[in-house]
Design a protein around this motif. Sequence first.
Motif, PDB file in Angstrom:
ATOM      1  N   ALA A 162       0.524  -1.259  -0.019  1.00 29.95           N
ATOM      2  CA  ALA A 162       0.123  -0.227   0.454  1.00 29.95           C
ATOM      3  C   ALA A 162       0.886   1.521   0.147  1.00 29.95           C
ATOM      4  CB  ALA A 162      -1.531   0.032   0.950  1.00 29.95           C
ATOM      5  N   ASP A 163       2.326   1.041  -0.470  1.00 24.75           N
ATOM      6  CA  ASP A 163       3.374   2.615   0.115  1.00 24.75           C
ATOM      7  C   ASP A 163       2.842   3.310   0.841  1.00 24.75           C
ATOM      8  OD1 ASP A 163       4.817   4.121  -0.807  1.00 24.75           O
ATOM      9  OD2 ASP A 163       4.368   5.414  -2.310  1.00 24.75           O
ATOM     10  N   GLN A 164       2.368   2.536   2.975  1.00 26.50           N
ATOM     11  CA  GLN A 164       2.815   2.674   3.941  1.00 26.50           C
ATOM     12  C   GLN A 164       3.051   2.499   4.803  1.00 26.50           C
ATOM     13  OE1 GLN A 164       0.248   5.636   4.020  1.00 26.50           O
ATOM     14  NE2 GLN A 164      -0.349   5.796   2.366  1.00 26.50           N
ATOM     15  N   VAL A 165       5.024   2.578   4.070  1.00 23.79           N
ATOM     16  CA  VAL A 165       5.598   2.042   5.410  1.00 23.79           C
ATOM     17  C   VAL A 165       5.672   3.234   6.014  1.00 23.79           C
ATOM     18  CG1 VAL A 165       8.027   1.315   6.298  1.00 23.79           C
ATOM     19  CG2 VAL A 165       6.474   0.085   3.513  1.00 23.79           C
ATOM     20  N   SER A 166       6.232   3.295   7.900  1.00 23.92           N
ATOM     21  CA  SER A 166       6.548   3.826   8.209  1.00 23.92           C
ATOM     22  C   SER A 166       7.653   3.704   8.617  1.00 23.92           C
ATOM     23  CB  SER A 166       5.505   3.770   9.714  1.00 23.92           C
ATOM     24  OG  SER A 166       5.684   2.473  10.585  1.00 23.92           O
ATOM     25  N   SER A 167       8.634   4.337   9.818  1.00 22.20           N
ATOM     26  CA  SER A 167       9.957   3.856  10.797  1.00 22.20           C
ATOM     27  C   SER A 167      10.289   2.937  11.449  1.00 22.20           C
ATOM     28  CB  SER A 167       9.970   4.925  11.481  1.00 22.20           C
ATOM     29  OG  SER A 167      10.143   6.317  11.485  1.00 22.20           O
ATOM     30  N   ILE A 168      10.275   1.798  10.597  1.00 20.04           N
ATOM     31  CA  ILE A 168      10.844   0.445  11.282  1.00 20.04           C
ATOM     32  C   ILE A 168      11.975  -0.302  11.090  1.00 20.04           C
ATOM     33  CG2 ILE A 168       9.009  -0.210  10.069  1.00 20.04           C
ATOM     34  CD1 ILE A 168      10.690  -0.824   7.390  1.00 20.04           C
ATOM     35  N   LEU A 169      12.459  -1.019  12.122  1.00 17.72           N
ATOM     36  CA  LEU A 169      14.032  -1.150  12.729  1.00 17.72           C
ATOM     37  C   LEU A 169      13.961  -2.904  11.948  1.00 17.72           C
ATOM     38  CD1 LEU A 169      14.815  -0.323  15.808  1.00 17.72           C
ATOM     39  CD2 LEU A 169      16.286   0.084  13.567  1.00 17.72           C
ATOM     40  N   LEU A 170      14.965  -3.025  11.104  1.00 21.09           N
ATOM     41  CA  LEU A 170      15.031  -4.597  10.633  1.00 21.09           C
ATOM     42  C   LEU A 170      16.168  -5.226  11.335  1.00 21.09           C
ATOM     43  CD1 LEU A 170      14.634  -3.846   6.924  1.00 21.09           C
ATOM     44  CD2 LEU A 170      12.818  -4.429   7.894  1.00 21.09           C
ATOM     45  N   TYR A 171      16.139  -6.102  12.024  1.00 18.68           N
ATOM     46  CA  TYR A 171      17.100  -7.057  12.879  1.00 18.68           C
ATOM     47  C   TYR A 171      17.262  -7.968  12.445  1.00 18.68           C
ATOM     48  CZ  TYR A 171      18.947  -9.212  17.305  1.00 18.68           C
ATOM     49  OH  TYR A 171      19.441 -10.028  18.225  1.00 18.68           O
ATOM     50  N   GLY A 172      18.314  -8.985  12.261  1.00 14.50           N
ATOM     51  CA  GLY A 172      18.559 -10.336  11.985  1.00 14.50           C
ATOM     52  C   GLY A 172      20.200 -10.257  11.116  1.00 14.50           C
ATOM     53  N   PRO A 173      20.573 -12.028  11.410  1.00 13.83           N
ATOM     54  CA  PRO A 173      21.912 -11.823  10.887  1.00 13.83           C
ATOM     55  C   PRO A 173      22.298 -11.427   9.577  1.00 13.83           C
ATOM     56  CG  PRO A 173      20.415 -13.499  11.075  1.00 13.83           C
ATOM     57  CD  PRO A 173      19.286 -13.155  11.532  1.00 13.83           C
ATOM     58  N   PRO A 174      23.546 -12.097   9.227  1.00 16.07           N
ATOM     59  CA  PRO A 174      24.152 -11.356   7.804  1.00 16.07           C
ATOM     60  C   PRO A 174      23.217 -12.309   7.161  1.00 16.07           C
ATOM     61  CG  PRO A 174      25.729 -11.411   9.390  1.00 16.07           C
ATOM     62  CD  PRO A 174      24.677 -11.914  10.574  1.00 16.07           C
ATOM     63  N   GLY A 175      23.540 -12.612   5.657  1.00 15.15           N
ATOM     64  CA  GLY A 175      22.200 -12.990   4.630  1.00 15.15           C
ATOM     65  C   GLY A 175      20.702 -12.958   4.904  1.00 15.15           C
ATOM     66  N   CYS A 176      20.265 -12.641   5.873  1.00 15.47           N
ATOM     67  CA  CYS A 176      18.846 -12.673   6.142  1.00 15.47           C
ATOM     68  C   CYS A 176      18.075 -12.697   5.378  1.00 15.47           C
ATOM     69  CB  CYS A 176      18.318 -12.434   7.339  1.00 15.47           C
ATOM     70  SG  CYS A 176      17.974 -11.356   8.316  1.00 15.47           S
ATOM     71  N   GLY A 177      18.596 -11.342   4.344  1.00 19.27           N
ATOM     72  CA  GLY A 177      17.428 -10.434   3.368  1.00 19.27           C
ATOM     73  C   GLY A 177      17.119  -9.001   3.895  1.00 19.27           C
ATOM     74  N   LYS A 178      17.721  -8.554   4.807  1.00 17.49           N
ATOM     75  CA  LYS A 178      17.303  -6.895   5.707  1.00 17.49           C
ATOM     76  C   LYS A 178      17.719  -5.982   4.439  1.00 17.49           C
ATOM     77  CE  LYS A 178      20.592  -7.646   8.427  1.00 17.49           C
ATOM     78  NZ  LYS A 178      20.929  -8.636   8.629  1.00 17.49           N
ATOM     79  N   THR A 179      18.463  -6.122   3.556  1.00 16.47           N
ATOM     80  CA  THR A 179      19.176  -4.817   2.238  1.00 16.47           C
ATOM     81  C   THR A 179      18.207  -5.485   1.368  1.00 16.47           C
ATOM     82  OG1 THR A 179      21.230  -4.816   3.518  1.00 16.47           O
ATOM     83  CG2 THR A 179      20.354  -3.924   1.377  1.00 16.47           C
ATOM     84  N   THR A 180      17.607  -7.079   0.889  1.00 21.44           N
ATOM     85  CA  THR A 180      17.216  -7.108   0.232  1.00 21.44           C
ATOM     86  C   THR A 180      15.697  -6.283   0.195  1.00 21.44           C
ATOM     87  OG1 THR A 180      18.019  -8.749  -0.749  1.00 21.44           O
ATOM     88  CG2 THR A 180      16.101  -9.189  -1.214  1.00 21.44           C
ATOM     89  N   LEU A 181      15.194  -6.275   1.856  1.00 27.17           N
ATOM     90  CA  LEU A 181      14.036  -5.825   1.695  1.00 27.17           C
ATOM     91  C   LEU A 181      13.658  -4.401   1.185  1.00 27.17           C
ATOM     92  CD1 LEU A 181      10.823  -7.004   2.839  1.00 27.17           C
ATOM     93  CD2 LEU A 181      11.457  -7.048   5.027  1.00 27.17           C
ATOM     94  N   ALA A 182      14.953  -3.816   1.622  1.00 29.49           N
ATOM     95  CA  ALA A 182      14.640  -2.363   1.809  1.00 29.49           C
ATOM     96  C   ALA A 182      14.695  -2.221   0.404  1.00 29.49           C
ATOM     97  CB  ALA A 182      15.817  -1.796   2.442  1.00 29.49           C
ATOM     98  N   HIS A 183      15.558  -2.691  -0.718  1.00 28.53           N
ATOM     99  CA  HIS A 183      15.173  -2.854  -1.988  1.00 28.53           C
ATOM    100  C   HIS A 183      13.856  -2.538  -3.183  1.00 28.53           C
ATOM    101  CE1 HIS A 183      16.277  -3.454  -6.109  1.00 28.53           C
ATOM    102  NE2 HIS A 183      16.192  -4.710  -6.214  1.00 28.53           N
ATOM    103  N   ILE A 184      13.039  -4.112  -1.728  1.00 29.15           N
ATOM    104  CA  ILE A 184      12.214  -4.100  -2.197  1.00 29.15           C
ATOM    105  C   ILE A 184      10.921  -2.932  -2.361  1.00 29.15           C
ATOM    106  CG2 ILE A 184       9.673  -5.924  -2.162  1.00 29.15           C
ATOM    107  CD1 ILE A 184      11.470  -8.189  -2.257  1.00 29.15           C
ATOM    108  N   ILE A 185      11.124  -2.267  -1.104  1.00 29.25           N
ATOM    109  CA  ILE A 185      10.640  -1.053  -0.619  1.00 29.25           C
ATOM    110  C   ILE A 185      10.829  -0.278  -1.929  1.00 29.25           C
ATOM    111  CG2 ILE A 185      10.123   0.699   1.493  1.00 29.25           C
ATOM    112  CD1 ILE A 185      10.806  -1.600   3.214  1.00 29.25           C
ATOM    113  N   SER A 186      12.181   0.121  -1.777  1.00 27.80           N
ATOM    114  CA  SER A 186      11.916   1.303  -2.578  1.00 27.80           C
ATOM    115  C   SER A 186      11.616   0.633  -4.581  1.00 27.80           C
ATOM    116  CB  SER A 186      13.762   0.988  -3.048  1.00 27.80           C
ATOM    117  OG  SER A 186      14.616   0.117  -3.885  1.00 27.80           O
TER     118      SER A 186
END
Length: 436
Positions: A48-72
Amino acid sequence: MDLFSFQQESNPGARLLADRMRPTTLDEYIGQEHIVGPGKLLRRAIEADQVSSILLYGPPGCGKTTLAHIISQHTQADFVRLNAVDASVKDVREVIDQAQTNKSMYGTKTILFLDEVHRFNSSRQDALLPAVEKGTIIFIGATTENPFHYVNGALMSRSTLFQLHPLTKEHSMLAMKRALQDPDKGLGFMNLKVDEEALDHIATMANGDIRRALNALELAALTTPPEADGTVHITLEVAEESIRRPIVRADESTQYDVLSAFHKSIRGSSDAALFWFLYAVEKLGMDPMVFIRRLIAASSEDIGLANPQAMVQAVSALDAYRNNGWPEAKLNIAQAILFAVESPKSNRVYTAISNAMSAMDEIKSAEVPLHLRDTHYKGAVKLGHEGYKYPHNYPGHYVKQDYLPKEIAGRAFYEASEQGNEAKIRHNQQLRKDPS
């Protein structure tokens, strides 16, 4: 500052396979179904393009940066990426100033993705707060470290925390098979023959890090000479050369967690206590002294007078380590650990301290009863310092008298349990209460 852009370069081969195969949609995204599965809050917010401020916490390679890419890829907002390793307060303020301009002049939102936010010190995090509070920017932070240790409480309270779980061997297998089948972004353009056991080995060694698995697969594909018919055959032997034993993370949060697991295991599992100790020292490179100190503390906190020898064993292990070093003292420390775990347990020393501290806070100050005061000088009797009963002059070497300040006379702080040696102490305590 660099704009968050994953646009394909004119020469796709110049980019690593893991980068080329980075998902651009939620349907392509692997894992984390608990937060981006169908109907989940974060998925609905992204769609819905309604992302609010969030923190993504997890080990390396689990998809944090990829998830940010998808949001972009799914937002109409300006998406800006900073890396906390090299970003400064000036960089943050430039983003905020531009965000204010975009909002006031064009009504455009700005999302700031801050990778490795745990590397941002407190003052740099503070610079974000006013803009996040006012809604000038939408903040997305990614971290491999426990955010409760590294992110300001104020910033935490203004962000929704999403914990990403470690990915599995099966997730790595899925990502590699996608790459092998994709002729445009993956390795599907190559004439590859990949043995299943080779994929299995890479997935196992990647230890849940998809990026590492794809990099190893690409290395194997690009460095293996083709056979006579042009086929590049990736065997188990090739896979073993392409990826080594999993890298074990030993950051501060991990060390705290392992030490916590060790102490908790002392209360219930010899196998686990021994495992966490050896894992920490041999795999993570932690100092054995840290665990010996915790063992000494646990000998009173969790065992106490139920088996006083636990303390003796723990201190002896300390002496052995100081005298012999590592690994010679490994057996001595292991013996003390196993002795502690297998001992009867009691936390009555700990509760006695807590009870005494509470009583101390209640009365603020305490006067020593007259009969307990010093009498070694002349005139003590004239001051009323008399009446003390010497226990060794009485049957059983005990006599009932007040030892506590009058404000808390009769209070009991230490009450022995029925565990191990404390059972005898408890029996004696009951006899003192009721000699009959």
